[in-house]
Write a protein that holds these residues in place. Sequence first.
Motif, PDB file in Angstrom:
ATOM      1  N   LYS A 271     -69.553 -27.052  48.988  1.00  0.00           N
ATOM      2  CA  LYS A 271     -70.187 -27.287  50.285  1.00  0.00           C
ATOM      3  C   LYS A 271     -71.563 -27.913  50.079  1.00  0.00           C
ATOM      4  O   LYS A 271     -72.153 -27.821  48.988  1.00  0.00           O
ATOM      5  N   ARG A 272     -72.066 -28.558  51.121  1.00  0.00           N
ATOM      6  CA  ARG A 272     -73.399 -29.156  51.077  1.00  0.00           C
ATOM      7  C   ARG A 272     -74.454 -28.078  51.324  1.00  0.00           C
ATOM      8  O   ARG A 272     -74.285 -27.211  52.173  1.00  0.00           O
ATOM      9  N   MET A 273     -75.548 -28.159  50.565  1.00  0.00           N
ATOM     10  CA  MET A 273     -76.590 -27.134  50.651  1.00  0.00           C
ATOM     11  C   MET A 273     -77.951 -27.822  50.770  1.00  0.00           C
ATOM     12  O   MET A 273     -78.143 -28.941  50.319  1.00  0.00           O
ATOM     13  N   GLY A 274     -78.928 -27.126  51.332  1.00  0.00           N
ATOM     14  CA  GLY A 274     -80.296 -27.653  51.375  1.00  0.00           C
ATOM     15  C   GLY A 274     -80.489 -28.804  52.333  1.00  0.00           C
ATOM     16  O   GLY A 274     -81.223 -29.753  52.026  1.00  0.00           O
ATOM     17  N   ILE A 275     -79.846 -28.763  53.494  1.00  0.00           N
ATOM     18  CA  ILE A 275     -79.953 -29.847  54.478  1.00  0.00           C
ATOM     19  C   ILE A 275     -81.214 -29.646  55.318  1.00  0.00           C
ATOM     20  O   ILE A 275     -81.519 -28.527  55.752  1.00  0.00           O
ATOM     21  N   GLY A 276     -81.960 -30.722  55.529  1.00  0.00           N
ATOM     22  CA  GLY A 276     -83.181 -30.630  56.346  1.00  0.00           C
ATOM     23  C   GLY A 276     -84.040 -31.869  56.208  1.00  0.00           C
ATOM     24  O   GLY A 276     -83.661 -32.847  55.559  1.00  0.00           O
ATOM     25  N   PHE A 277     -85.211 -31.852  56.842  1.00  0.00           N
ATOM     26  CA  PHE A 277     -86.147 -32.977  56.756  1.00  0.00           C
ATOM     27  C   PHE A 277     -87.565 -32.446  56.945  1.00  0.00           C
ATOM     28  O   PHE A 277     -87.775 -31.360  57.508  1.00  0.00           O
ATOM     29  N   GLY A 278     -88.523 -33.195  56.436  1.00  0.00           N
ATOM     30  CA  GLY A 278     -89.922 -32.770  56.523  1.00  0.00           C
ATOM     31  C   GLY A 278     -90.855 -33.910  56.202  1.00  0.00           C
ATOM     32  O   GLY A 278     -90.436 -35.036  55.895  1.00  0.00           O
ATOM     33  N   LEU A 279     -92.160 -33.615  56.266  1.00  0.00           N
ATOM     34  CA  LEU A 279     -93.193 -34.633  56.070  1.00  0.00           C
ATOM     35  C   LEU A 279     -94.340 -34.055  55.258  1.00  0.00           C
ATOM     36  O   LEU A 279     -94.748 -32.911  55.472  1.00  0.00           O
ATOM     37  N   SER A 280     -94.824 -34.834  54.295  1.00  0.00           N
ATOM     38  CA  SER A 280     -95.975 -34.467  53.482  1.00  0.00           C
ATOM     39  C   SER A 280     -97.034 -35.556  53.610  1.00  0.00           C
ATOM     40  O   SER A 280     -96.730 -36.744  53.454  1.00  0.00           O
ATOM     41  N   LEU A 281     -98.285 -35.171  53.903  1.00  0.00           N
ATOM     42  CA  LEU A 281     -99.385 -36.125  54.061  1.00  0.00           C
ATOM     43  C   LEU A 281    -100.551 -35.727  53.171  1.00  0.00           C
ATOM     44  O   LEU A 281    -100.852 -34.530  53.033  1.00  0.00           O
ATOM     45  N   VAL A 282    -101.216 -36.728  52.582  1.00  0.00           N
ATOM     46  CA  VAL A 282    -102.395 -36.506  51.746  1.00  0.00           C
ATOM     47  C   VAL A 282    -103.467 -37.510  52.144  1.00  0.00           C
ATOM     48  O   VAL A 282    -103.202 -38.716  52.220  1.00  0.00           O
ATOM     49  N   ALA A 283    -104.676 -37.013  52.431  1.00  0.00           N
ATOM     50  CA  ALA A 283    -105.813 -37.872  52.789  1.00  0.00           C
ATOM     51  C   ALA A 283    -106.754 -37.970  51.598  1.00  0.00           C
ATOM     52  O   ALA A 283    -107.124 -36.949  51.005  1.00  0.00           O
ATOM     53  N   GLU A 284    -107.133 -39.187  51.240  1.00  0.00           N
ATOM     54  CA  GLU A 284    -108.046 -39.434  50.121  1.00  0.00           C
ATOM     55  C   GLU A 284    -109.412 -39.817  50.672  1.00  0.00           C
ATOM     56  O   GLU A 284    -109.521 -40.655  51.568  1.00  0.00           O
ATOM     57  N   SER A 285    -110.448 -39.225  50.107  1.00  0.00           N
ATOM     58  CA  SER A 285    -111.813 -39.488  50.555  1.00  0.00           C
ATOM     59  C   SER A 285    -112.454 -40.585  49.708  1.00  0.00           C
ATOM     60  O   SER A 285    -111.974 -40.937  48.627  1.00  0.00           O
ATOM     61  N   SER A 286    -113.579 -41.101  50.195  1.00  0.00           N
ATOM     62  CA  SER A 286    -114.340 -42.090  49.420  1.00  0.00           C
ATOM     63  C   SER A 286    -115.021 -41.455  48.217  1.00  0.00           C
ATOM     64  O   SER A 286    -115.385 -42.142  47.270  1.00  0.00           O
ATOM     65  N   ALA A 287    -115.191 -40.121  48.224  1.00  0.00           N
ATOM     66  CA  ALA A 287    -115.740 -39.412  47.071  1.00  0.00           C
ATOM     67  C   ALA A 287    -114.621 -39.126  46.075  1.00  0.00           C
ATOM     68  O   ALA A 287    -113.496 -38.803  46.457  1.00  0.00           O
ATOM     69  N   VAL A 288    -114.923 -39.250  44.786  1.00  0.00           N
ATOM     70  CA  VAL A 288    -113.912 -39.075  43.743  1.00  0.00           C
ATOM     71  C   VAL A 288    -113.450 -37.622  43.690  1.00  0.00           C
ATOM     72  O   VAL A 288    -114.256 -36.695  43.668  1.00  0.00           O
ATOM     73  N   GLY A 289    -112.131 -37.445  43.671  1.00  0.00           N
ATOM     74  CA  GLY A 289    -111.561 -36.112  43.498  1.00  0.00           C
ATOM     75  C   GLY A 289    -111.438 -35.285  44.758  1.00  0.00           C
ATOM     76  O   GLY A 289    -111.066 -34.117  44.682  1.00  0.00           O
ATOM     77  N   VAL A 290    -111.720 -35.848  45.929  1.00  0.00           N
ATOM     78  CA  VAL A 290    -111.637 -35.093  47.183  1.00  0.00           C
ATOM     79  C   VAL A 290    -110.332 -35.463  47.887  1.00  0.00           C
ATOM     80  O   VAL A 290    -110.139 -36.606  48.297  1.00  0.00           O
ATOM     81  N   LEU A 291    -109.424 -34.480  47.998  1.00  0.00           N
ATOM     82  CA  LEU A 291    -108.112 -34.699  48.598  1.00  0.00           C
ATOM     83  C   LEU A 291    -107.808 -33.573  49.592  1.00  0.00           C
ATOM     84  O   LEU A 291    -108.166 -32.418  49.353  1.00  0.00           O
ATOM     85  N   TYR A 292    -107.140 -33.932  50.672  1.00  0.00           N
ATOM     86  CA  TYR A 292    -106.690 -32.951  51.652  1.00  0.00           C
ATOM     87  C   TYR A 292    -105.193 -33.178  51.893  1.00  0.00           C
ATOM     88  O   TYR A 292    -104.750 -34.326  51.930  1.00  0.00           O
ATOM     89  N   SER A 293    -104.444 -32.098  52.052  1.00  0.00           N
ATOM     90  CA  SER A 293    -102.997 -32.245  52.195  1.00  0.00           C
ATOM     91  C   SER A 293    -102.483 -31.422  53.370  1.00  0.00           C
ATOM     92  O   SER A 293    -103.124 -30.470  53.823  1.00  0.00           O
ATOM     93  N   ALA A 294    -101.296 -31.813  53.846  1.00  0.00           N
ATOM     94  CA  ALA A 294    -100.612 -31.091  54.922  1.00  0.00           C
ATOM     95  C   ALA A 294     -99.116 -31.201  54.694  1.00  0.00           C
ATOM     96  O   ALA A 294     -98.630 -32.208  54.159  1.00  0.00           O
ATOM     97  N   ASP A 295     -98.393 -30.161  55.078  1.00  0.00           N
ATOM     98  CA  ASP A 295     -96.946 -30.087  54.839  1.00  0.00           C
ATOM     99  C   ASP A 295     -96.257 -29.419  56.018  1.00  0.00           C
ATOM    100  O   ASP A 295     -96.669 -28.333  56.429  1.00  0.00           O
ATOM    101  N   VAL A 296     -95.229 -30.039  56.546  1.00  0.00           N
ATOM    102  CA  VAL A 296     -94.426 -29.417  57.601  1.00  0.00           C
ATOM    103  C   VAL A 296     -92.966 -29.761  57.331  1.00  0.00           C
ATOM    104  O   VAL A 296     -92.638 -30.900  56.975  1.00  0.00           O
TER     105      VAL A 296
END
Length: 407
Positions: A271-296
């Motif tokens: 049988k088929r398993m793990g059916i679904g969908f979602g979105l991942s977003l990452v924002a990069e800043s002008s400062a080095v090493g600054v990242l923000y993420s979101a997941d739904v």
Amino acid sequence: MSTPRPEFLKFTGHKSFTQRLVLSTLTGRPIHISKIRSNSPTNPGLAPHEVSFLRLLETVTNGSSMQISYTGTTITYQPGLITGAIPGFGAADGDILEHQLPATCTRGVTYFLLPLCLLAPFSKSQMNVRFSGPGVITSSTETGDLSVDSFRTAILPLYNLFGIPAVRIELRVLQRSCAGPHGSGGAGVVELRFASQVRLPKTLHLNRSPGRIKRIRGVAYATGASASNNARMIHSAREVLNPFVSDIHIAAQYDQAPLVPDAAEKSGSKKRMGIGFGLSLVAESSAVGVLYSADVVAPPKGGIVPEDIGKRCAYQLLEAINLGGCVSGSAAGTVLTLMAMGSEDVGRLRLGRDVMGTEQIIGLARDLKKFGASSWGLRDVDDDDDTGDIIVSVKGTGVGNVGRKIA
């Protein structure tokens, strides 16, 4: 003359379970954890994902010993040497360790990847692990785990700040999967190759202004569902984000749902398993090493259209940016742990006030203090913006890689 019996550090409860085991392994201090879901009438003791993590810890270390009580509510753990994937010592397929997750696992694969990547820089050899089995969930989960996409784009690049080259860290998603019925099981396949072993992480100074967001990247994924869901999620997310940033690129990823044997049928059908969908977003800043993420991700029971997923993820990303600081809440634990394990110098990190006040970060500070690390120093940021951010000063304990004599 008999060797003195080691003194166990005592903890209670199941919260921060992997965090305490990782700190015990890094510092070499044995621990005793009691009252693990002892009040639960139906499922007392260790959960399936916690038992699986203990098996993983036993695989990547040499000399570790653990004792679990009959009811599973008490565990004692004596750490060993972090060896990684050494051929002949558990590495079956060439230089990679195979770890199977049970079908009853309700946590995403990043529940295992986050602590594993904290151990990997201090390993004697490369940390190559392949996660497979009916319990691998690559998407984000309702229990709060990140997706593998956010982990790869928002967590792994932060290792560069500690002198651990992220170019030598590879995360392959061989089979995507979302959470199955009742939030457990997924049957994905994920492979981690961590070849950036160091003698000692560098001291981090990330106390400058977080800068302004210059670009947003993301991945919309659909597994076993209609591929048009990706376009609908991307369109609704861009409707929210386009007024703020022009440089937005969200990739669309479609995969067939993995086939697993059907336990209800005895004829050998699948049988088929793990059916679904979602979105991942990452924002990069002008400062080095600054990242923000979101997941739904869409819940396993369904009932949510892709447009709602896209908008919810976009608003979640804006909220993460609004919290301030140079590190988002999902990555703060990793950064602060590496700072505490680094060279014996004072590092500084800028965190948002609401990120600093979370139960996870306060619990991490208490656990580090119990394992012998120094207390953190806190002060308000001195700037004209009145952001309310806090500068956290962390003194490293000098926990080095005993498997490597030179840097």
